[in-house]
Design a protein around this motif. Structure first.
Motif, mmCIF file in Angstrom:
data_model
loop_
_atom_site.group_PDB
_atom_site.id
_atom_site.type_symbol
_atom_site.label_atom_id
_atom_site.label_comp_id
_atom_site.label_asym_id
_atom_site.label_seq_id
_atom_site.Cartn_x
_atom_site.Cartn_y
_atom_site.Cartn_z
ATOM 1 N N ASP A 228 18.244 21.812 82.829
ATOM 2 C CA ASP A 228 16.977 21.575 82.139
ATOM 3 C C ASP A 228 15.945 22.609 82.578
ATOM 4 N N HIS A 229 14.924 22.799 81.745
ATOM 5 C CA HIS A 229 13.903 23.788 82.105
ATOM 6 C C HIS A 229 12.599 23.510 81.367
ATOM 7 N N GLU A 230 12.175 22.289 81.415
ATOM 8 C CA GLU A 230 10.983 21.738 80.729
ATOM 9 C C GLU A 230 10.939 22.173 79.273
ATOM 10 N N ASP A 294 9.241 51.800 77.552
ATOM 11 C CA ASP A 294 8.653 52.515 76.403
ATOM 12 C C ASP A 294 8.204 51.508 75.344
ATOM 13 N N LYS A 295 6.893 51.447 75.140
ATOM 14 C CA LYS A 295 6.358 50.444 74.204
ATOM 15 C C LYS A 295 6.867 50.666 72.792
ATOM 16 N N ASN A 296 7.285 51.894 72.481
ATOM 17 C CA ASN A 296 7.756 52.176 71.112
ATOM 18 C C ASN A 296 9.245 51.905 70.949
ATOM 19 N N GLY A 305 12.383 39.155 83.135
ATOM 20 C CA GLY A 305 11.177 38.602 82.519
ATOM 21 C C GLY A 305 11.344 37.145 82.156
ATOM 22 N N HIS A 306 10.201 36.471 82.072
ATOM 23 C CA HIS A 306 10.242 35.040 81.733
ATOM 24 C C HIS A 306 8.858 34.590 81.300
ATOM 25 N N ARG A 307 8.800 33.683 80.353
ATOM 26 C CA ARG A 307 7.516 33.189 79.872
ATOM 27 C C ARG A 307 6.775 32.439 80.981
ATOM 28 N N VAL A 308 7.512 31.739 81.841
ATOM 29 C CA VAL A 308 6.846 30.925 82.871
ATOM 30 C C VAL A 308 6.943 31.580 84.249
ATOM 31 N N PRO A 314 14.203 31.014 90.584
ATOM 32 C CA PRO A 314 14.993 30.439 91.685
ATOM 33 C C PRO A 314 16.467 30.292 91.343
ATOM 34 N N ARG A 315 16.771 30.152 90.057
ATOM 35 C CA ARG A 315 18.167 29.999 89.633
ATOM 36 C C ARG A 315 18.919 31.320 89.765
ATOM 37 N N ALA A 316 18.181 32.424 89.529
ATOM 38 C CA ALA A 316 18.826 33.749 89.616
ATOM 39 C C ALA A 316 19.246 34.022 91.050
#
Ligand code: SDX
Length: 429
Positions: A228-230, A294-296, A305-308, A314-316
């Motif tokens: 689970d991850h809320e 590169d933004k393009n 990366g992660h939204r939260v 911690p899982r990684a």
């Protein structure tokens, strides 16, 4: 303690209630915002919007904390097994020995699927993605297991929970075996949840599958870490679809579809594809890191990366350790793990990743464990779905028991054309 937030608009001041969570996190309750002010909020991707109050999972993205029903995921990964953690998520407490034995027995009782479902598998194109098949087959379960009017709603829901938790393994393994043209291996009553799945996947008349307790443990840890991850994207999908009061199979099928995406659960497959590409290009990380920055360039460093989480997932951390344990046990070396470790080491010292708070997430190392076990690459998101199922079920259950629960129906800000008249086809330019 601050109980309200003030909103000043059009010369008026509005007081909005503040809701405070168990760990002190605060939210502005905007349930009556439109009625009181005529305003709605706008929050693309819901990055700042809470959809519900929940007692299931707590995450602290800044501190890298993850707890299921208050228990740190690190402790569950070390001491629990997936079926016990599934029980915890769904029922709120760890089971007694007797309750766990009853729950495990229920899962065993429901591990077979209707024989007519095989025809579905056999008609899918051989190259169909396993997540496409899984989403379809889970939805189809309702057709094979219709509601029984004599059952109470609670009995119906509980048997559906057991069917889903047990049959998702069988469906996943059947889809794999049939895609290979191999004989389907039936679940066995004498094997535990994870050993049963591995046996259904890999047992063969010419080479019986040997159950390795360390590999079973690794699969339990993998599934626990994904349980689970809320309010992640696929759980939000299950809650949204479930809010229409459609049956649970359909809501879970929607969750599987959302999880399939490479920005979400499909990332574990995309990570290994990325690592393989780096390996095939000679192992030079520089071009991939510069593309990621590169933004393009739409290229993203998959598994980062992660939204939260704005720190290490911690899982990684646990999954990274599992890679070494599993590869050592199987006496395997995987060059992709070495590439992943080098990538992490360089990225975590790079100002772009530091400034953007980009760290490895659960998907960055998980594929290495699955590869070592022998799970085919395109089944990696399926393994995520099997792990996430108890989370989806517990969140669906909580939403259906929530007195404040309503049909999910977001509003919008319309930016289209003003009113205009219909133009007959012969008068159009
Ligand atoms: C899961 O939500 C959950 O809980 C999900 C999950 C679960 O258990 O359910 O944890 C499982 O889905 C983990 C995430 C798996 N996905 C990936 O690994 C795909 C790669 N990562 C991303 O695409 C991204 O990080 C997301 C989608 C995970 C999160 O992105 P956000 O929060 O929407 O942030 P964003 O896309 O707006 O990016 C913010 C900035 C941008 O740069 P700027 O325009 O601000 O300069 O960070 C950059 C992005 O370009 N960025 C990345 C990046 N992720 C974000 N740049 C390079 N590589 C990346 N991986």
């Amino acid at each position: 303690m601050v109980k309200t937030a003030k909103l000043i608009f059009d010369g008026k001041t509005f007081e909005l209630p503040i809701v405070t969570g168990t760990e002190g996190e605060k939210a502005i309750d905007i349930s009556n915002l439109r009625a009181e002010t005529g305003l709605i909020t706008l929050d693309p991707g819901y990055a700042n919007t809470g959809s519900c109050k929940s007692s299931i999972t707590f995450m602290d993205g800044e501190k890298g904390i993850l707890r299921y029903r208050g228990i740190p995921v690190e402790q569950l990964a070390e001491h629990s097994r997936f079926v016990e953690t599934a029980y915890l998520l769904i029922n709120g407490e760890l089971p007694t020995r007797e309750a766990l034995s009853r729950f495990s027995g229920l899962l065993n009782d429901h591990s077979l699927v209707h024989e007519d479902m095989r025809a579905f598998f056999e008609k899918f194109p051989r190259g169909a993605h396993p997540m496409c098949i899984l989403a379809s087959m889970v939805n189809a379960l309702r057709a094979f297991y219709p509601e029984i009017p004599e059952r109470t709603e609670e009995e119906e829901v509980n048997i559906t929970f057991s069917r889903l938790l047990s049959k998702i393994r069988t469906l996943a393994a059947m889809s794999y075996r049939i895609s290979l043209g191999h004989k389907v291996v039936y679940p066995r009553h004498d094997l535990c949840y994870c050993a049963n799945f591995l046996n259904m996947m890999f047992d063969s008349p010419v080479r019986p599958y040997t159950i390795d307790d360390d590999i079973v443990k690794a699969l339990n840890v993998f599934l626990i870490l994904h349980a689970d991850h809320e309010q992640n994207s696929s759980t939000a999908a299950v809650r949204l679809v479930g809010s229409s009061r459609v049956n649970l199979y359909a809501a879970i099928s929607a969750g599987i579809a959302a999880l399939w995406g490479p920005l979400h659960g499909g990332a574990n497959q995309a990570v290994v594809e990325m690592l393989q590409e780096i390996h095939d290009c000679g192992g030079d990380l520089a071009p991939f890191l510069s593309r990621a920055k590169d933004k393009n360039d739409p290229f993203r460093l998959m598994g980062f990366g992660h939204r939260v989480y704005k720190t290490y997932d911690p899982r990684a951390r646990i999954m990274k350790k599992m890679c070494d344990i599993v590869l050592k046990k199987l006496k395997q070396k995987d060059p992709l793990l070495d590439i992943a470790k080098r990538l992490e080491e360089i990225a975590l010292k790079d100002s772009y990743f530091i400034d953007h708070h980009l760290y490895p997430n659960v998907d960055f190392y998980s594929g290495i464990v699955l590869r070592a076990i022998g799970i085919p690459l395109n089944m990696f998101p399926v393994m995520f779905a099997i792990g996430r199922l108890p989370g989806w079920i517990s969140q669906w259950k909580e939403s259906h028991e929530d007195a404040d629960w309503r049909l999910h129906r977001p509003r919008q800000v319309y930016i289209g054309l003003k009113q205009r008249d219909y133009v007959p086809v012969d008068e159009r330019g």
